[in-house]
Write a protein that holds these residues in place. Structure first.
Motif, PDB file in Angstrom:
ATOM      1  N   CYS A  41     -38.470 -19.320  68.698  1.00 30.88           N
ATOM      2  CA  CYS A  41     -39.437 -20.350  69.074  1.00 30.88           C
ATOM      3  C   CYS A  41     -39.103 -20.905  70.459  1.00 30.88           C
ATOM      4  N   GLU A  43     -40.056 -23.754  71.528  1.00 36.49           N
ATOM      5  CA  GLU A  43     -39.933 -25.217  71.469  1.00 36.49           C
ATOM      6  C   GLU A  43     -38.566 -25.638  70.935  1.00 36.49           C
ATOM      7  N   CYS A  44     -38.185 -25.065  69.777  1.00 34.34           N
ATOM      8  CA  CYS A  44     -36.940 -25.513  69.130  1.00 34.34           C
ATOM      9  C   CYS A  44     -35.876 -24.424  69.038  1.00 34.34           C
ATOM     10  N   CYS A  66     -43.700 -20.870  64.300  1.00 36.17           N
ATOM     11  CA  CYS A  66     -42.319 -21.266  64.010  1.00 36.17           C
ATOM     12  C   CYS A  66     -42.289 -21.986  62.667  1.00 36.17           C
ATOM     13  N   CYS A  69     -40.632 -25.845  63.367  1.00 37.53           N
ATOM     14  CA  CYS A  69     -41.340 -26.966  64.007  1.00 37.53           C
ATOM     15  C   CYS A  69     -42.859 -26.801  64.034  1.00 37.53           C
TER      16      CYS A  69
HETATM   17 ZN   LIG Z   1     -39.890 -24.181  66.625  1.00 33.42          ZN
END
Ligand SMILES: [Zn+2]
Length: 103
Positions: A41, A43-44, A66, A69
């Motif tokens: 991912c 983002e995370c 994901c 998140c």
């Molecule tokens: Zn994520």
């Protein structure tokens, strides 16, 4: 000739059949482009991502999601050939309720 390609995360085996080396190369390249588009991912950084298809009145949306998140990574669809392409320019995004599918 045929080949079996194992994706980078090892979760998927893709069998391709080709008439020539060039065709085999092309098919593996296409498989890598899509199924190895993202290993984690954006983002995370979780590696727990899955494929998802959302049905919409305008058509289907292909994306990676994901599990940690909820961020998603979108794929575009070629007009012919039934192939997808990763939308790297969009990257990973977390959409708020009601925002999904507006891109
Ligand atoms: Zn994520």
């Amino acid at each position: 000739m045929e080949a079996t390609y194992k994706t980078a995360n090892g979760r998927l085996m893709i069998k391709v059949e080709a008439e020539s080396q060039k065709d085999l190369f092309k098919q593996i390249a296409q498989a890598q482009d899509v199924f190895d588009a993202q290993g984690a991912c954006g983002e995370c950084e979780s590696a727990s991502i899955r494929l998802r298809v959302r049905h919409h009145e305008k058509g289907d949306y292909y994306e990676m999601v994901c599990n940690a998140c909820g961020a998603q990574f979108s794929f575009g669809q070629h007009k012919t050939g039934g192939t997808l392409f990763p939308k790297h320019e969009l990257g990973w995004k977390i959409y708020k309720a009601g925002e999904e599918g507006q891109f």
